[in-house]
Enzyme design. Structure first.
Site, PDB file in Angstrom:
ATOM      1  N   GLU A 442       0.840  -1.219   0.000  1.00 22.36           N
ATOM      2  CA  GLU A 442       0.000   0.000   0.000  1.00 22.36           C
ATOM      3  C   GLU A 442       0.866   1.257   0.000  1.00 22.36           C
ATOM      4  O   GLU A 442       0.532   2.250   0.640  1.00 22.36           O
ATOM      5  CB  GLU A 442      -0.952   0.018   1.207  1.00 22.36           C
ATOM      6  CG  GLU A 442      -2.141  -0.881   1.083  1.00 22.36           C
ATOM      7  CD  GLU A 442      -2.970  -0.607  -0.168  1.00 22.36           C
ATOM      8  OE1 GLU A 442      -3.364  -1.583  -0.822  1.00 22.36           O
ATOM      9  OE2 GLU A 442      -3.195   0.577  -0.517  1.00 22.36           O
ATOM     10  N   GLY A 443       1.956   1.213  -0.753  1.00 26.99           N
ATOM     11  CA  GLY A 443       2.908   2.329  -0.758  1.00 26.99           C
ATOM     12  C   GLY A 443       3.949   2.094   0.317  1.00 26.99           C
ATOM     13  O   GLY A 443       3.618   2.040   1.503  1.00 26.99           O
TER      14      GLY A 443
END
Lengths: 603, 603
Positions: A442-443
């Site tokens: 998620e990043g």
């Protein structure tokens, strides 16, 4: 008996004493969730987590997932607990009951998730991804799409995923190459290869609904030309019955450091030209749809990270009370007995470090949940916008800062066990391995840091960051008037003020020396996160001091005193380092950007 | 082609430019080791490591060890490389040629070990333990014991171990219960159970010689009654031939987070009453024998920790040069191309962090090696004692500080790869898992911290610690006169002076508030380690600046400039935090020791 996964007393403290979530039940949206109901929910979640899910943690890690002929088999023991999760309606705790949700406050749901994730994070990932896919359908789907998919997703009957990453498009989503071609019937034919798809294929559910990012033929390059599609594994007919296999083939699963029970799949879409999907939302608006979901997704990466740390802490404190090794340092007698290692100062240092971070993380996550709840009940657009701004600013902390600290805490959790912590006889090493992924997906946390200074610092012309500082100062003002906390309040006031200056400095630096500014992005994430932790711990100490003053129940005294010790430890011994780090940021040292690529060596 | 494991340019810099090891060849002891020979040794070690050992890293991890009927099978691919290690006489690099050693300077050997350990640490552990056992025989053995065992050990023909830990005697060695009873023939019958025995049983060698800590019947309790024995797996007859199986049975091997190729054994000694050993050294002097070996053992835990970080760094920098993802932040054109991630400031921050620590670690380890070499060649007892003191003070840094930082660096090494770093497709996650053990064994790093403030700070009435500070100040004085380094020198001078104060403060605190002082032990290990790193980096920068001034070869310019950037990064952005941490130590905050056991919660 010793507790596991999370300290129930602390969970209750956060819900009822720090954030008083029962007040939400005064509002229509949450009328069903009075204190008694909240306690019941937490007790049920805890029971399910401790009695049913936790025993699958180790077997799930050992058995892992296997791929054969395109089908992924999850650990055998996951089937029963997945059924229990469905039966208990735990997949969509906060969502609309019309579609199978429970309509619970997010602040409460997060406490339940702490137990589930701490019991077996790789397992819970299946329902987490399922919920995320459902949320996309609920937010962007047509009525028809909702009718076809949503209830089956939110009840866990079908699974869900998110097909974003491709081999050459990881952090840089805009580089993706999966193609969608419109058919005469309004559907799209999808062709492409996706990797790192959690739950992408598994035998827990009879169908899997894949939200897929792809580029419609002829769309602009980069993120501006990306659209979102719903691609079921098995086609769903208009009457809701299952049709044919939709040419979504699992071509591989990753061998990973941890998270063994969670299938991480490579998926080939339309390898035989037979993969269809329907547009979800508008053409070329796939990235903005993803951004809408980003907060939820990142918050729900922070939660398992935190939960691994929470479980690791409580295991470590239990172990330290029982493991007898060495004499007390103050003992002078030659035949002094060996003592539990919780008496040794350095073990206490590690335990108190784990305790303070675990507590601070639990509070900030619940605070974000509460902000979401407040948006739901508030009728003022200004208030809604303020809460949304606070959430937006805090998400890089909830994801980036918390997961980095959680991994560090899981490291202490291994160290407290000594050599035993390295063995698979104890759960500590698995928690460390599982936790590691939360820093990356998620990043990556580097991207969280860029998000904080790139987007969040200047959000709403900087008002949201100021709102956060103002909230911190509110707590400082209260603490100033509480006997024994004056010193902590003074240090904290200094930290908040310096954080404001540092933020201003970076805002200017961004336009003047963009590379230098982003070279400091991670440091700024760290100092902001430290300040948020200290704020939460000071807030807790205020309540604890007031309760101690008022004469608490005898069994609560140690807990409240422990709250003050956590604040003392963090504010007196860690915040001075934070202040020094802020000073360093303001010097704009350029080593990171000035060093030449060749000077990194290794050629 | 990109390098792997370690940057040869940096290895050469440390050996020849920073420490000028060829000067050792002026002395008789090391006359054979001129620059040409040293370079040849490093090249051979590197070739063996890169071409033969590195390819076994992943297969060894995947295959692991298996136990069947008391016999442990190591990964199949280890046999060939073990033979190569024996053939190359790499087991006893620094030891007496009379017994099969190569008589090499320790400073040089450590560079070779960097390559070996970075290529496959779990494998190298077999020869490391073997060497350690040999060293015990060499140091404490009778002529007969040496004749029977030593050459076979130092040539790797037989394996060696160290049997110390028991289930209830880990960090607290004095609690061990293994018993030795003297027989009429002078041997001892040994009975007991040992755990966590690396290489305790394996099929690489035909015999294994176990040094065993045990208590002679009737000996005093605690560490004062512990003796050391030599217990072969297969009895060795007086003529050197192998006799009968000596009743040392492997009853289990540990499943671990990493280090899968290294067997970690539980051994039952004398389960059938048939286990014999001979006394090594004197009765009840087993612990002091162990202490003599402690420096070597701990140094050789620091080396693999560092080597994992070194390998992780060089992998990461190679990857960052090749992995294209996202646009350069300074690019303004809409169609600007995607760039290698080494151009992104936060990736550079991680790389430069890894670079500086890797360089600092390499230097300090080589410095310790050089001190050992100086003891061998020095004829002055004062000088010998000074070098020994420097080694003693630096060992907790080499083991405790370095392995903690190494693990942190391996974490960055995973993060730079993003999600790929978590998969077993790349070596980064294994390096992280393997590295973790170095924080735990040979005394956890908490114990290293206690050693530093408990024993080393006051060693030789504090003179050894003062000697270390004086060495640092020598470099500061030189740096003051080097153009461009004046600022670094000033900061470093401040750090050294504050470290001296902090040491004094803790010395007083130890006698007044012992628990508080030891609650700060770990922080003191950290700040001392930071100062040592900064010292080494400043030293490197001095040389680099001088070489740049003198007009270096073109291909060396980037390397030397990189040395100055490392010093700049560490001293300008990390040392300010170190100074703040020293201030915190001096406040004697008592949270860690004051908090009640109950307040840790979880009951």
């Amino acid at each position: 008996m010793a507790q596991v996964i999370a300290d129930r007393r602390d969970v209750d403290f956060v819900l009822h004493e720090q954030f008083e979530v029962e007040k939400l039940s005064k509002y229509e949206q949450f009328a069903d969730f009075n204190k008694k109901t909240v306690d019941l929910i937490i007790s049920e979640a805890r029971n399910l987590a401790v009695k049913e899910i936790l025993p699958t943690q180790k077997p799930g890690d050992e058995e892992g997932c296997t791929l054969k002929n395109g089908e992924v088999t999850v650990p055998e023991c996951f089937h029963k607990i997945y059924d229990l999760l469905k039966e208990g309606e735990w997949v969509a705790m906060c969502d609309d009951p019309e579609w199978g949700g429970q309509g619970m406050p997010q602040s409460v749901a997060l406490a339940a998730e702490n137990y589930f994730n701490g019991a077996n994070f790789p397992f819970i990932l299946y329902s987490l991804l399922t919920h995320g896919a459902g949320k996309l359908v609920e937010t962007f789907g047509t009525e028809e799409q909702k009718k076809l998919f949503l209830k089956n997703i939110y009840t866990g009957h079908w699974g869900g995923t998110m097909l974003l990453t491709e081999p050459e498009a990881g952090s840089d989503v805009g580089a993706l190459t999966t193609v969608a071609v419109k058919n005469d019937d309004g559907t799209y034919s999808i062709t492409g290869n996706k990797i790192f798809i959690s739950s992408g294929e598994n035998n827990l559910v009879e169908n899997i609904i894949h939200p897929v990012l792809a580029r419609i033929e002829g769309a602009p390059p980069g993120t501006a030309g990306i659209s979102l599609f719903l691609v079921p594994k098995i086609w769903v007919n208009e009457d809701g019955s299952l049709g044919e296999f939709n040419d979504v083939v699992c071509t591989g699963i990753e061998e990973k450091m941890g998270l063994h029970g969670s299938s991480t799949c490579s998926l080939a879409l339309g390898g035989k030209g037979q993969c269809r999907g329907t547009l979800l939302g508008k053409e070329n608006k796939g990235m903005s749809a993803m951004f809408v979901m980003m907060n939820e997704a990142r918050l729900h990466v922070g939660v398992p990270g935190f939960s691994c740390a929470s479980a690791s802490y409580i295991n470590a404190v239990n172990y330290a009370r029982e493991r007898v090794q060495g004499k007390n340092l103050e003992a002078t007698a030659k035949d002094a007995p060996s003592v539990p290692i919780i008496q040794h100062p350095d073990v206490r240092r590690m335990l108190l470090t784990m305790k303070t971070y675990t507590e601070g993380m639990r509070s900030v996550l619940c605070y974000i949940g509460l902000c979401e709840d407040m948006i739901k009940i508030s009728e003022s657009p200004e208030e809604k916008s303020k809460y949304q701004g606070l959430i937006d600013v805090l998400i890089p902390i909830a994801k980036g800062y918390i997961t980095d600290k959680a991994f560090e805490m899981c490291g202490h959790g291994v160290n407290i066990y000594g050599g035993y912590g390295y063995t698979q006889e104890y759960p500590q090493e698995q928690l460390l391995r599982d936790c590691k992924i939360t820093q990356l997906y998620e990043g990556t946390n580097g991207i969280q840091a860029m998000d904080l200074i790139g987007r969040k610092l200047g959000l709403n012309k900087g008002q949201s960051f100021k709102d956060l500082l103002a909230e911190m100062n509110n707590t400082v003002e209260t603490a100033k008037g509480v006997k024994g906390l004056e010193g902590f309040a003074a240090t904290m006031e200094k930290a908040v003020s310096k954080l404001a200056e540092t933020g201003k400095h970076l805002t200017t630096a961004k336009s003047e020396k963009i590379m230098n500014a982003f070279g400091n992005a991670y440091s700024f994430l760290e100092v902001t996160g430290d300040a948020v932790m200290a704020w939460m711990l000071l807030w807790r100490a205020v309540i604890a001091a007031q309760k101690l003053e008022a004469g608490p129940k005898k069994k609560d005294i140690a807990f409240y005193e422990g709250q003050i010790k956590s604040a003392q430890f963090f504010i007196n011994t860690l915040i001075p380092l934070t202040l020094a780090k802020m000073d360093v940021i303001s010097t704009d040292d350029g080593a990171v950007v000035e060093i030449s690529e060749d000077a990194f060596g290794g050629k």
